[in-house]
Design a protein around this motif. Structure first.
Motif, PDB file in Angstrom:
ATOM      1  N   VAL A  64      -1.463  -8.125  -2.943  1.00 17.50           N
ATOM      2  CA  VAL A  64      -0.328  -7.131  -3.273  1.00 17.50           C
ATOM      3  C   VAL A  64       1.084  -7.906  -3.374  1.00 17.50           C
ATOM      4  O   VAL A  64       1.020  -9.120  -2.999  1.00 17.50           O
ATOM      5  CB  VAL A  64      -0.303  -6.077  -2.174  1.00 17.50           C
ATOM      6  CG1 VAL A  64      -1.516  -5.367  -1.871  1.00 17.50           C
ATOM      7  CG2 VAL A  64       0.362  -6.531  -0.871  1.00 17.50           C
ATOM      8  N   LEU A  87       4.420   0.676  -1.628  1.00 17.85           N
ATOM      9  CA  LEU A  87       3.771  -0.347  -1.098  1.00 17.85           C
ATOM     10  C   LEU A  87       3.779  -0.465   0.233  1.00 17.85           C
ATOM     11  O   LEU A  87       2.896  -0.666   1.093  1.00 17.85           O
ATOM     12  CB  LEU A  87       4.209  -1.614  -1.824  1.00 17.85           C
ATOM     13  CG  LEU A  87       3.555  -2.830  -1.738  1.00 17.85           C
ATOM     14  CD1 LEU A  87       1.958  -2.704  -2.138  1.00 17.85           C
ATOM     15  CD2 LEU A  87       4.396  -3.824  -2.460  1.00 17.85           C
ATOM     16  N   GLY A 128      -3.782   3.658  -5.312  1.00 15.29           N
ATOM     17  CA  GLY A 128      -3.081   2.528  -5.449  1.00 15.29           C
ATOM     18  C   GLY A 128      -1.951   2.883  -6.567  1.00 15.29           C
ATOM     19  O   GLY A 128      -2.017   3.680  -7.417  1.00 15.29           O
ATOM     20  N   PRO A 129      -1.241   1.693  -6.709  1.00  4.94           N
ATOM     21  CA  PRO A 129      -0.155   1.740  -7.752  1.00  4.94           C
ATOM     22  C   PRO A 129      -0.381   1.424  -9.083  1.00  4.94           C
ATOM     23  O   PRO A 129       0.375   1.585 -10.100  1.00  4.94           O
ATOM     24  CB  PRO A 129       1.142   0.821  -7.104  1.00  4.94           C
ATOM     25  CG  PRO A 129       0.201  -0.301  -6.477  1.00  4.94           C
ATOM     26  CD  PRO A 129      -0.955   0.448  -5.889  1.00  4.94           C
ATOM     27  N   ARG A 182      -5.908  -8.042  -1.068  1.00  3.99           N
ATOM     28  CA  ARG A 182      -6.765  -6.766  -0.849  1.00  3.99           C
ATOM     29  C   ARG A 182      -8.357  -7.667  -1.201  1.00  3.99           C
ATOM     30  O   ARG A 182      -8.192  -8.349  -2.017  1.00  3.99           O
ATOM     31  CB  ARG A 182      -6.611  -5.950  -2.152  1.00  3.99           C
ATOM     32  CG  ARG A 182      -5.312  -5.370  -2.128  1.00  3.99           C
ATOM     33  CD  ARG A 182      -5.473  -3.891  -2.212  1.00  3.99           C
ATOM     34  NE  ARG A 182      -6.387  -3.275  -1.294  1.00  3.99           N
ATOM     35  CZ  ARG A 182      -7.436  -2.469  -1.787  1.00  3.99           C
ATOM     36  NH1 ARG A 182      -7.396  -1.807  -3.178  1.00  3.99           N
ATOM     37  NH2 ARG A 182      -8.125  -1.774  -0.915  1.00  3.99           N
ATOM     38  N   ASP A 224       1.629   1.998   1.845  1.00  2.25           N
ATOM     39  CA  ASP A 224       0.111   1.150   1.905  1.00  2.25           C
ATOM     40  C   ASP A 224      -0.044   0.114   2.922  1.00  2.25           C
ATOM     41  O   ASP A 224      -1.183   0.219   3.713  1.00  2.25           O
ATOM     42  CB  ASP A 224       0.270   0.450   0.393  1.00  2.25           C
ATOM     43  CG  ASP A 224       0.134   1.609  -0.773  1.00  2.25           C
ATOM     44  OD1 ASP A 224       0.087   2.705  -0.371  1.00  2.25           O
ATOM     45  OD2 ASP A 224       0.262   0.929  -1.915  1.00  2.25           O
ATOM     46  N   VAL A 241      -4.117  -2.860   2.830  1.00  2.00           N
ATOM     47  CA  VAL A 241      -3.717  -1.593   2.753  1.00  2.00           C
ATOM     48  C   VAL A 241      -4.718  -0.967   3.621  1.00  2.00           C
ATOM     49  O   VAL A 241      -4.687   0.156   3.378  1.00  2.00           O
ATOM     50  CB  VAL A 241      -3.534  -1.255   1.365  1.00  2.00           C
ATOM     51  CG1 VAL A 241      -2.363  -2.283   0.685  1.00  2.00           C
ATOM     52  CG2 VAL A 241      -4.646  -1.417   0.486  1.00  2.00           C
TER      53      VAL A 241
HETATM   54  C1  BEZ Z   1      -4.746  -1.638  -5.640  1.00  2.00           C
HETATM   55  O1  BEZ Z   1      -5.701  -1.728  -5.101  1.00  2.00           O
HETATM   56  O2  BEZ Z   1      -4.518  -1.585  -6.716  1.00  2.00           O
HETATM   57  C2  BEZ Z   1      -3.502  -1.543  -4.631  1.00  2.00           C
HETATM   58  C3  BEZ Z   1      -3.473  -0.708  -3.718  1.00  2.00           C
HETATM   59  C4  BEZ Z   1      -2.611  -0.778  -2.839  1.00  2.00           C
HETATM   60  C5  BEZ Z   1      -1.415  -1.601  -2.997  1.00  2.00           C
HETATM   61  C6  BEZ Z   1      -1.380  -2.405  -3.994  1.00  2.00           C
HETATM   62  C7  BEZ Z   1      -2.578  -2.659  -4.942  1.00  2.00           C
END
Ligand code: BEZ
Ligand code: FE
Length: 287
Positions: free
Chosen positions: A196, A74, A103-104, A215, A77, A248
């Motif tokens: 996030v 994270l 992403g996670p 996001r 990111d 991110v």
């Molecule tokens: C996501 O879009 O799922 C994501 C990407 C990076 C960090 C947290 C969530």
């Protein structure tokens, strides 16, 4: 010997101590890592209290890391490192959709769903979007049949199903196939922005930097086909202001779709282009 000579000698000693690594790539990485790490410490003249803060911060990041969450990833990111690695390793022409970090919350083994069906359970709140399009060969524009689109997204409460006991297993996830004309059709949830995780050290950093944790609304896609490079991407909404301040650093103009209102739902037409090459699927952080 003056103090600059003493510090340079120490860096040279460290470089020499790690100078016998057999694997050339590992050797190259270690050399550059030591040079940049020592250069950074000297450049900012790191103080002892700052160093103590740094290793305590890292220890706290470790405490927030488990099999379901990786605070280090994270951090990469929100520092833009993850997206930098993706775009550096997957350069694509400007007339094709862009490559995004996975992403996670990407989960392996999402169920294969029938054409035109919805990834959301009936109980899932939010508007639906009917998504149609074609998967095409980047070089010649020809449709690719039997391609797989692996789709996932968060619910309107901001949680992916694996974070939220109220959602059924594999809710808002699914795999869809293209037909013999390379077309696909599926129904998803109209995406909404979500933050996030901010309860750990990454949240501390975002607050210190006065950055918001959001996001922009998006749907994730992994598009794959035999003998084509896998495309990992996200589709954002054209008029979403947050695109320019994605927590991110992933959203960009080459990943934007026109979500058009049609009665009580929305429609999106969106094509994906795949380059010819080896089909390698990314490792899912969640099994
Ligand atoms: C996501 O879009 O799922 C994501 C990407 C990076 C960090 C947290 C969530
Ligand atoms: Fe996401």
């Amino acid at each position: 010997m003056n103090s600059t000579n003493i510090t340079e000698k120490l860096t040279d000693n460290v470089l020499a101590a790690y100078g016998n690594i057999e694997n050339p790539r590992t050797q190259q990485i270690m050399k550059s890592l030591i040079q940049h790490l020592h250069g950074f410490i000297k450049d900012i003249q790191l103080s002892e209290p700052e160093w103590e803060y740094a290793w305590d911060f890292l220890a706290r990041m470790a405490q927030f890391t488990s099999k379901d969450r990786n605070e280090f990833l994270l951090m990469a990111d929100v520092l833009g490192a993850s997206q930098l690695i993706e775009i550096m390793n997957h350069q694509r022409p400007s007339n094709s959709v862009g490559y995004a970090l996975g992403g996670p919350f990407y989960r392996a083994n999402a169920p294969l769903r029938a054409r035109g069906t919805c990834t959301a359970s009936d109980e899932t709140t939010g508007k639906r979007v009917i998504i149609t399009g074609t998967v095409i060969n980047l070089a010649d524009g020809k449709p690719i049949s039997n391609a797989t689109l692996d789709v996932w997204q968060a619910a309107t409460n901001g949680f992916y199903e694996n974070q939220d006991p109220a959602q059924p297993n594999m809710n808002l996830r699914g795999k869809f196939k293209t037909d013999d004309k390379g077309t696909y059709e599926l129904i998803a949830l109209l995406p909404t922005p979500y933050p996030v995780p901010t309860d750990g050290p990454v949240g501390e950093l975002l607050r210190t930097a006065k950055r918001h944790p959001l996001r922009p609304a998006h749907i994730h896609f992994v598009v794959s086909a035999p003998e084509h490079e896998t495309l990992v991407t996200q589709v954002f909404m054209a008029d979403d202001e947050i695109i320019h301040t994605d927590a991110v650093f992933t959203a960009s103009d080459n990943m934007v779709g026109n979500f058009i209102k049609d009665g009580d739902h929305y429609r999106l037409n969106y094509d994906f282009q795949l380059a010819e090459g080896e089909s390698i699927c990314p490792k899912a952080p969640i099994p």
